[in-house]
Design a protein around this motif. Structure first.
Motif, short mmCIF file in Angstrom:
data_model
loop_
_atom_site.label_atom_id
_atom_site.label_comp_id
_atom_site.label_asym_id
_atom_site.label_seq_id
_atom_site.Cartn_x
_atom_site.Cartn_y
_atom_site.Cartn_z
N HIS A 99 1.01 13.25 49.45
CA HIS A 99 0.05 14.26 49.90
C HIS A 99 0.24 14.55 51.39
O HIS A 99 0.27 15.72 51.80
CB HIS A 99 -1.38 13.77 49.65
N GLU A 100 0.40 13.50 52.19
CA GLU A 100 0.64 13.72 53.62
C GLU A 100 1.94 14.48 53.86
O GLU A 100 2.02 15.37 54.71
CB GLU A 100 0.69 12.39 54.36
N GLN A 101 2.97 14.11 53.10
CA GLN A 101 4.27 14.75 53.30
C GLN A 101 4.28 16.20 52.81
O GLN A 101 4.90 17.06 53.44
CB GLN A 101 5.35 13.93 52.59
N TRP A 102 3.60 16.47 51.69
CA TRP A 102 3.52 17.85 51.21
C TRP A 102 2.73 18.72 52.18
O TRP A 102 3.07 19.89 52.39
CB TRP A 102 2.90 17.90 49.81
N LYS A 103 1.67 18.16 52.79
CA LYS A 103 0.93 18.92 53.80
C LYS A 103 1.83 19.23 55.00
O LYS A 103 1.75 20.30 55.59
CB LYS A 103 -0.31 18.15 54.26
N ARG A 104 2.69 18.28 55.32
CA ARG A 104 3.63 18.48 56.42
C ARG A 104 4.65 19.57 56.07
O ARG A 104 4.94 20.44 56.89
CB ARG A 104 4.34 17.15 56.71
N VAL A 105 5.18 19.52 54.86
CA VAL A 105 6.15 20.51 54.41
C VAL A 105 5.54 21.91 54.36
O VAL A 105 6.16 22.90 54.77
CB VAL A 105 6.71 20.13 53.02
N LEU A 106 4.30 21.98 53.86
CA LEU A 106 3.61 23.27 53.71
C LEU A 106 2.95 23.73 55.01
O LEU A 106 2.32 24.79 55.04
CB LEU A 106 2.56 23.17 52.61
N LYS A 107 3.06 22.89 56.08
CA LYS A 107 2.51 23.23 57.40
C LYS A 107 1.00 23.48 57.34
O LYS A 107 0.50 24.51 57.81
CB LYS A 107 3.25 24.44 57.99
N ILE A 108 0.30 22.52 56.76
CA ILE A 108 -1.16 22.61 56.67
C ILE A 108 -1.76 21.83 57.84
O ILE A 108 -1.49 20.64 58.00
CB ILE A 108 -1.67 22.02 55.34
N ASP A 109 -2.59 22.49 58.65
CA ASP A 109 -3.20 21.79 59.78
C ASP A 109 -4.63 21.40 59.42
O ASP A 109 -5.13 21.67 58.33
CB ASP A 109 -3.16 22.64 61.05
N TYR A 110 -5.31 20.77 60.37
CA TYR A 110 -6.64 20.23 60.11
C TYR A 110 -7.66 21.33 59.80
O TYR A 110 -8.64 21.10 59.09
CB TYR A 110 -7.13 19.39 61.30
N THR A 111 -7.45 22.54 60.34
CA THR A 111 -8.43 23.62 60.10
C THR A 111 -8.41 24.10 58.66
O THR A 111 -9.34 24.76 58.22
CB THR A 111 -8.14 24.82 61.03
N MET A 112 -7.34 23.74 57.94
CA MET A 112 -7.23 24.09 56.51
C MET A 112 -7.49 25.58 56.29
O MET A 112 -8.30 25.98 55.46
CB MET A 112 -8.21 23.26 55.68
N ASN A 113 -6.78 26.41 57.06
CA ASN A 113 -7.00 27.85 56.96
C ASN A 113 -6.33 28.47 55.74
O ASN A 113 -6.35 29.68 55.57
CB ASN A 113 -6.51 28.55 58.25
N SER A 114 -5.73 27.66 54.90
CA SER A 114 -5.12 28.15 53.67
C SER A 114 -5.53 27.27 52.49
O SER A 114 -4.83 26.31 52.15
CB SER A 114 -3.59 28.18 53.80
N PRO A 115 -6.68 27.59 51.85
CA PRO A 115 -7.14 26.77 50.72
C PRO A 115 -6.12 26.66 49.60
O PRO A 115 -5.99 25.62 48.96
CB PRO A 115 -8.39 27.52 50.25
N ALA A 116 -5.36 27.74 49.37
CA ALA A 116 -4.35 27.73 48.30
C ALA A 116 -3.28 26.69 48.58
O ALA A 116 -2.87 25.94 47.69
CB ALA A 116 -3.72 29.12 48.16
N LYS A 117 -2.83 26.61 49.83
CA LYS A 117 -1.84 25.61 50.21
C LYS A 117 -2.40 24.20 50.10
O LYS A 117 -1.71 23.26 49.71
CB LYS A 117 -1.34 25.86 51.64
N GLN A 118 -3.67 24.05 50.46
CA GLN A 118 -4.31 22.74 50.39
C GLN A 118 -4.40 22.25 48.95
O GLN A 118 -4.11 21.09 48.64
CB GLN A 118 -5.72 22.81 51.00
N LEU A 119 -4.78 23.14 48.05
CA LEU A 119 -4.82 22.80 46.63
C LEU A 119 -3.43 22.48 46.11
O LEU A 119 -3.23 21.54 45.34
CB LEU A 119 -5.43 23.95 45.82
#
Length: 301
Positions: free
Chosen positions: A96-116
């Motif tokens: 999960h941490e690595q996928w968030k890194r790959v998808l460039k998801i930051d703490y503000t979570m401005n992309s719910p689709a990417k977070q899901l």
């Protein structure tokens, strides 16, 4: 360590992040699953049968198991659970941490689709790598003690009597189910942490109790969203008579013989054990990860 010292720590390398995530996830998964193992065994027993689930019957199953087989029997299959959940949880949290890194998801979570998507991909990754252990654990949980004396015996008997492909029976509904489960669980937990920081307490890390509650909410949302497919995978995993050969066939059989209620059998127990397990898992993971990264390695997250 003081706030000013913590602030001065440099960011951990990706290697250190992976290592600490693996350790934290393994401990969190083992602790969470062991805490609800008797309830998990009870749920699986009803999931694979046509018997109507009630709280009274679930309690009776626990009491009868204790009377006939002893206290330790309530944790029957937990060795297989540990053999699976330790690598599963370690891989899932790390992925999960690595996928968030790959998808460039930051703490503000401005992309719910990417977070899901990150949560779903983490679930797919961990489930795919540990699936045979999940099947073995399900078999041990629903069979008499003399049929499978050990985890090794489960693998040997299944291989000899049913073939290698059996180790992935029920894999497709499991993966279909883990997409909403893992996606919704991680998304809910991370969203609640962000809202807590923004609206209640301006801190990077919520306390243990808050993390426990956020994890409990994540567990309820995630498991409810994917529960019917959990029923299907358990039927297919434990089927030795080849009654449940396909997803559609299993869905049709359950609907014809048990109605819509059959797809949610044991869900009320999941609303008890699920929040406990997921809450403990998320809270433990965050606490141990923070401890390892700040106090042991000496880096910030």
């Amino acid at each position: 360590m003081g706030a000013e010292n913590t602030a001065s720590l440099r960011k951990a390398s990706n290697y250190e992040m992976v290592l600490t995530s693996l350790c934290s996830g393994a401990i969190a998964g083992a602790l969470a699953k062991s805490s609800i193992a008797p309830l998990d065994r009870t749920k699986i027993n009803f999931q694979i049968s046509s018997e109507v689930y009630t709280t009274k019957k679930a309690w009776r199953f626990l009491v009868q198991t204790f009377q006939k087989e002893g206290f330790i029997a309530l944790w029957r299959g937990n060795s297989a659970t540990m053999a699976r959940i330790v690598p599963y949880a370690a891989i899932q949290f790390t992925a999960h941490e690595q996928w968030k890194r790959v998808l460039k998801i930051d703490y503000t979570m401005n992309s719910p689709a990417k977070q899901l998507l990150a949560g779903s991909l983490a679930g797919i990754t961990s489930q795919s790598l540990t699936y045979p252990l999940d099947l073995a654990r399900a078999r041990m949980a629903v069979t008499p003690k003399d049929e499978y004396a050990s985890l090794q015996q489960v693998f040997v008997k299944i291989y000899r009597n049913e073939g290698l492909i059996t180790f992935y029976r029920g894999y497709v509904p499991t993966i279909i189910g883990v997409i909403p489960y893992a996606g919704v669980s991680f998304y809910t937990y991370d969203t609640l942490k962000r809202l807590y920081k923004e609206n209640i307490h301006d801190t990077n890390k919520p306390g243990a109790f808050a993390s426990l509650m956020f994890g409990a909410a994540a567990g309820i949302c995630g498991q409810t969203s994917s529960y019917p497919l959990d029923i299907v995978r358990r039927r297919m995993q434990t089927d030795v008579c080849f009654r449940y050969k396909t997803i559609l066939g299993t869905l049709d059989y359950i609907h014809r013989n048990e109605g819509l209620r059959g797809f949610y059998k044991g869900l009320s127990m999941n609303w008890i054990k699920g929040p406990i397990a997921v809450g403990i898992s998320f809270a433990t993971y965050d606490s141990i990860k923070e401890f390892l990264r700040v106090y042991i390695i000496g880096h910030s997250s």
